[in-house]
Design a protein around this motif. Structure first.
Motif, PDB file in Angstrom:
ATOM      1  N   HIS A 261       0.803  -1.215   0.004  1.00 18.27           N
ATOM      2  CA  HIS A 261      -0.012   0.046   0.055  1.00 18.27           C
ATOM      3  C   HIS A 261       1.017   1.255  -0.019  1.00 18.27           C
ATOM      4  CE1 HIS A 261      -3.667   2.228   0.930  1.00 18.27           C
ATOM      5  NE2 HIS A 261      -2.984   2.988   1.634  1.00 18.27           N
ATOM      6  N   ILE A 262       1.940   1.230   0.863  1.00 21.31           N
ATOM      7  CA  ILE A 262       2.843   2.398   0.972  1.00 21.31           C
ATOM      8  C   ILE A 262       3.558   2.618  -0.415  1.00 21.31           C
ATOM      9  CG2 ILE A 262       4.692   3.353   2.309  1.00 21.31           C
ATOM     10  CD1 ILE A 262       3.529   2.017   4.834  1.00 21.31           C
ATOM     11  N   ARG A 263       4.014   1.429  -0.954  1.00 18.47           N
ATOM     12  CA  ARG A 263       4.702   1.619  -2.119  1.00 18.47           C
ATOM     13  C   ARG A 263       3.960   2.023  -3.192  1.00 18.47           C
ATOM     14  NH1 ARG A 263       6.770  -3.098  -1.421  1.00 18.47           N
ATOM     15  NH2 ARG A 263       5.112  -4.140  -2.370  1.00 18.47           N
TER      16      ARG A 263
ATOM     17  N   ALA B   8      -7.890  11.190  -8.214  1.00 18.04           N
ATOM     18  CA  ALA B   8      -8.525  10.625  -7.102  1.00 18.04           C
ATOM     19  C   ALA B   8      -9.006   9.214  -6.966  1.00 18.04           C
ATOM     20  CB  ALA B   8      -9.576  11.577  -6.575  1.00 18.04           C
ATOM     21  N   GLY B   9      -9.652   8.856  -8.325  1.00 13.68           N
ATOM     22  CA  GLY B   9     -10.018   7.707  -8.537  1.00 13.68           C
ATOM     23  C   GLY B   9      -8.972   6.598  -8.556  1.00 13.68           C
ATOM     24  N   GLU B  10      -7.667   7.014  -9.140  1.00 14.21           N
ATOM     25  CA  GLU B  10      -6.358   6.141  -9.147  1.00 14.21           C
ATOM     26  C   GLU B  10      -5.921   5.947  -8.023  1.00 14.21           C
ATOM     27  OE1 GLU B  10      -3.436   7.113 -11.899  1.00 14.21           O
ATOM     28  OE2 GLU B  10      -4.972   7.820 -13.368  1.00 14.21           O
TER      29      GLU B  10
ATOM     30  N   ASP C 257       4.712   5.536  -5.281  1.00 17.06           N
ATOM     31  CA  ASP C 257       4.880   5.311  -6.595  1.00 17.06           C
ATOM     32  C   ASP C 257       3.903   6.611  -7.421  1.00 17.06           C
ATOM     33  OD1 ASP C 257       6.930   3.475  -6.378  1.00 17.06           O
ATOM     34  OD2 ASP C 257       5.541   1.667  -6.899  1.00 17.06           O
ATOM     35  N   PHE C 258       2.751   6.473  -6.973  1.00 16.91           N
ATOM     36  CA  PHE C 258       1.639   7.488  -7.397  1.00 16.91           C
ATOM     37  C   PHE C 258       2.106   8.933  -7.270  1.00 16.91           C
ATOM     38  CE2 PHE C 258      -2.129  10.201  -6.740  1.00 16.91           C
ATOM     39  CZ  PHE C 258      -2.842   9.651  -7.833  1.00 16.91           C
ATOM     40  N   ALA C 259       2.832   9.052  -6.037  1.00 18.90           N
ATOM     41  CA  ALA C 259       3.233  10.633  -5.882  1.00 18.90           C
ATOM     42  C   ALA C 259       4.548  10.859  -6.762  1.00 18.90           C
ATOM     43  CB  ALA C 259       3.810  10.834  -4.320  1.00 18.90           C
ATOM     44  N   ASP C 260       5.206   9.834  -6.858  1.00 19.77           N
ATOM     45  CA  ASP C 260       6.612  10.133  -7.735  1.00 19.77           C
ATOM     46  C   ASP C 260       6.155  10.344  -9.310  1.00 19.77           C
ATOM     47  OD1 ASP C 260       8.527   9.620  -5.770  1.00 19.77           O
ATOM     48  OD2 ASP C 260       8.533   7.576  -6.152  1.00 19.77           O
ATOM     49  N   ARG C 261       5.182   9.627  -9.713  1.00 17.90           N
ATOM     50  CA  ARG C 261       4.421   9.835 -10.863  1.00 17.90           C
ATOM     51  C   ARG C 261       3.971  11.344 -11.123  1.00 17.90           C
ATOM     52  NH1 ARG C 261      -0.470   8.571 -13.383  1.00 17.90           N
ATOM     53  NH2 ARG C 261      -1.213   7.488 -11.565  1.00 17.90           N
ATOM     54  N   LEU C 262       3.334  11.596 -10.336  1.00 20.27           N
ATOM     55  CA  LEU C 262       2.806  13.080 -10.414  1.00 20.27           C
ATOM     56  C   LEU C 262       4.040  14.156 -10.114  1.00 20.27           C
ATOM     57  CD1 LEU C 262      -0.535  12.801  -8.050  1.00 20.27           C
ATOM     58  CD2 LEU C 262      -0.200  12.678 -10.687  1.00 20.27           C
ATOM     59  N   ARG C 263       5.043  13.800  -9.330  1.00 18.67           N
ATOM     60  CA  ARG C 263       6.299  14.650  -9.256  1.00 18.67           C
ATOM     61  C   ARG C 263       6.749  14.907 -10.645  1.00 18.67           C
ATOM     62  NH1 ARG C 263       7.378  11.870  -4.519  1.00 18.67           N
ATOM     63  NH2 ARG C 263       6.927  13.163  -2.858  1.00 18.67           N
ATOM     64  N   ALA C 264       7.053  13.614 -11.680  1.00 24.51           N
ATOM     65  CA  ALA C 264       7.595  13.895 -12.524  1.00 24.51           C
ATOM     66  C   ALA C 264       6.783  14.696 -13.748  1.00 24.51           C
ATOM     67  CB  ALA C 264       7.703  12.377 -13.028  1.00 24.51           C
ATOM     68  N   ASN C 265       5.423  14.817 -13.368  1.00 23.07           N
ATOM     69  CA  ASN C 265       4.769  15.475 -14.558  1.00 23.07           C
ATOM     70  C   ASN C 265       4.267  16.896 -14.021  1.00 23.07           C
ATOM     71  OD1 ASN C 265       2.386  15.074 -13.277  1.00 23.07           O
ATOM     72  ND2 ASN C 265       1.493  13.384 -14.518  1.00 23.07           N
TER      73      ASN C 265
END
Length: 135
Positions: free
Chosen positions: A32-34, A102-104, A38-46
């Motif tokens: 869950h934490i991973r 939010a859905g993701e 990963d979700f936050a890292d993807r949003l950081r990248a874009n």
């Protein structure tokens, strides 16, 4: 526009996963934490991630009392039906994108690797035009 994604843990009856978080295995918690990282890292990248944190279930209520020393009351308590688990601030082009993300985020894995299906509160930040001193 900036949005707050407020993660509520409302217990097993109001998510698609019926196993309370305190009964997850260490591997399920790690997954869950991973996912969240990963979700936050993807949003950081874009460029869509602003900030985010998980919050502990312990806390207190504080309010102004007019006497100089605010009263403090224990709580919120984890046994309540609604507990804020964390938050994320995103900066996206539209409300539709905020809802999509939010859905993701709601699909973070839970017990058995199944999507948690937790409810997320999506709230736009109020915008203030400091040059005009208007909201």
């Amino acid at each position: 526009m900036k949005y707050l994604l407020l993660k509520h843990y409302r217990g097993p009856k109001t998510s698609t996963n019926n196993v309370p978080m305190d009964q997850w295995t260490p591997d399920e918690v790690d997954a869950h934490i991973r996912f969240m990282d990963d979700f936050a890292d993807r949003l950081r990248a874009n460029g869509e991630f602003v900030d985010g944190q998980a919050v502990a279930p312990e806390g207190m209520w504080v309010r102004y009392d007019g006497e100089g020393k605010p009263p403090v009351v224990d709580g919120p308590f984890a046994e309540t039906k609604d507990l804020i688990a964390g938050w994320m601030v995103i900066d996206v082009e539209s409300e539709a994108r905020a809802v999509e993300l939010a859905g993701e985020l709601s699909a973070a894995p839970a017990a058995g690797g199944r999507p948690l299906g937790e409810w997320l509160e999506v709230r736009p930040f109020m915008e203030h035009d400091h040059s005009q001193n208007e909201w």
